[in-house]
Enzyme design. Structure first.
Site, PDB file in Angstrom:
ATOM      1  N   GLY A   3      -5.849  -2.787  -0.817  1.00 18.46           N
ATOM      2  CA  GLY A   3      -4.923  -2.888  -1.981  1.00 18.46           C
ATOM      3  C   GLY A   3      -4.912  -4.399  -2.498  1.00 18.46           C
ATOM      4  N   GLU A  34      -0.424 -10.573   3.201  1.00 16.26           N
ATOM      5  CA  GLU A  34      -0.260  -9.691   4.564  1.00 16.26           C
ATOM      6  C   GLU A  34      -0.760 -10.443   5.996  1.00 16.26           C
ATOM      7  OE1 GLU A  34      -1.074  -5.328   2.652  1.00 16.26           O
ATOM      8  OE2 GLU A  34      -2.792  -6.529   3.464  1.00 16.26           O
ATOM      9  N   GLY A  60      -6.585  -5.047   3.385  1.00 17.16           N
ATOM     10  CA  GLY A  60      -6.835  -5.647   1.961  1.00 17.16           C
ATOM     11  C   GLY A  60      -7.520  -4.540   0.766  1.00 17.16           C
ATOM     12  N   GLY A  70       0.708  -0.976   0.090  1.00 14.97           N
ATOM     13  CA  GLY A  70       0.021  -0.075  -0.187  1.00 14.97           C
ATOM     14  C   GLY A  70       0.937   1.180  -0.074  1.00 14.97           C
TER      15      GLY A  70
HETATM   16  C1  5RP Z   1      -3.252  -3.732   1.176  1.00 14.11           C
HETATM   17  C2  5RP Z   1      -3.456  -3.101   2.473  1.00 14.11           C
HETATM   18  C3  5RP Z   1      -3.086  -1.636   2.727  1.00 14.11           C
HETATM   19  O1  5RP Z   1      -2.113  -1.711   3.893  1.00 14.11           O
HETATM   20  C4  5RP Z   1      -4.108  -0.878   3.261  1.00 14.11           C
HETATM   21  O2  5RP Z   1      -4.970  -0.852   2.039  1.00 14.11           O
HETATM   22  C5  5RP Z   1      -3.676   0.570   3.384  1.00 14.11           C
HETATM   23  O3  5RP Z   1      -3.119   1.180   2.332  1.00 14.11           O
HETATM   24  P1  5RP Z   1      -2.795   2.783   2.009  1.00 14.11           P
HETATM   25  O4  5RP Z   1      -1.748   2.741   2.812  1.00 14.11           O
HETATM   26  O5  5RP Z   1      -2.243   2.884   0.798  1.00 14.11           O
HETATM   27  O6  5RP Z   1      -3.824   3.340   2.556  1.00 14.11           O
HETATM   28  O7  5RP Z   1      -4.204  -3.480   3.186  1.00 14.11           O
HETATM   29  O8  5RP Z   1      -3.840  -4.767   1.053  1.00 14.11           O
END
Ligand code: 5RP
Length: 230
Positions: free
Chosen positions: A99, A105, A97, A29
């Site tokens: 991303g 993860e 999730g 992310g």
């Molecule tokens: C990816 C994730 C990310 O950690 C979550 O979406 C946060 O992303 P960002 O730092 O871009 O806000 O869980 O699967």
């Protein structure tokens, strides 16, 4: 401070917990990517760490920037994972999730002695659920799996739409070859109950509720970074 500067603040504070020789889980992310950029600078200055990436996207960035990588099979026990989140509550329960990397993860976080969440204030919530909960599902029997999730949500008093991520002709596919259902429940009063029930639905590979995995969170806001503990 703009949104990117806040992510950098949280990443900087997390970097202070990284020590020479550590085996690191590296999240996915935009916030985790700020951490990778800062980590790469330290590696260039001589910091000796080995990273296990939580997605192909993170692996590519690490390789581009010279962060040494291993697979989780090569390093099955990790000292520390640093990752972002879509929502964090006061008990350090998370929704992750957004991303699409939640499966790797969660496996990486579970293999780590500690997990530090890095996020900005917008991610801190009273009750999880405003962010649609990502549920990773096997493509086989997708409709049956969605119906089963609908029924269990109803039993738990949760209502809301469950949508397949992507479009009809371009369905989102995870690094593991699965699809994602985003469940917009609005409010999830008992995240632990939902988490354990989702785990028992055949076809659900994993879900984005991270319970009892985060050690603490570093939350960046206008006035700098603070630590959020359960
Ligand atoms: C990816 C994730 C990310 O950690 C979550 O979406 C946060 O992303 P960002 O730092 O871009 O806000 O869980 O699967």
């Amino acid at each position: 401070m703009d949104a990117r500067q806040m992510k950098i603040k949280a990443a900087e504070a997390a970097l202070a917990h990284v020590e020479h020789g550590m085996r690191l889980g590296i999240g996915t992310g935009s916030t985790a990517e700020e951490f990778v950029r800062l980590l790469a600078e330290k590696v260039a200055e001589g910091l000796d760490v080995q990273g296990v990436p939580t997605s192909e996207r993170t692996a590519r960035l690490c390789l581009d920037l010279g962060v040494p990588l291993k697979s989780l099979d090569e390093l099955p026990e990790l000292d520390l994972t640093i990752d972002g989140a879509d929502e964090v509550d006061g008990r350090l329960q998370l929704i992750k999730g957004g991303g699409g990397a939640l499966l790797r993860e969660k496996i990486v976080a579970a293999a780590s002695s500690r997990m530090i969440v890095i996020a900005d204030e917008t991610k801190v919530v009273e009750t999880l659920g405003a962010f649609p909960l990502p549920i990773e599902v096997n493509p086989f029997g997708l409709v049956a799996t969605r119906i089963a999730i609908d029924k269990l949500a109803e039993r738990l008093g949760l209502t809301g739409e469950i949508r397949l991520r992507g479009s009809a002709d371009d369905t989102f596919t995870t690094d593991g070859g699965h699809h994602i259902l985003d469940a917009s429940f609005g409010r999830i009063p008992d995240a632990e109950a939902l988490a354990s029930q989702l785990n028992s639905v055949p076809g659900v590979v994993e879900h984005g509720l991270f319970i009892n995995l985060a050690s603490f969170a570093i939350i960046a806001g206008e006035n700098g970074a603070r630590t959020l503990k359960a």
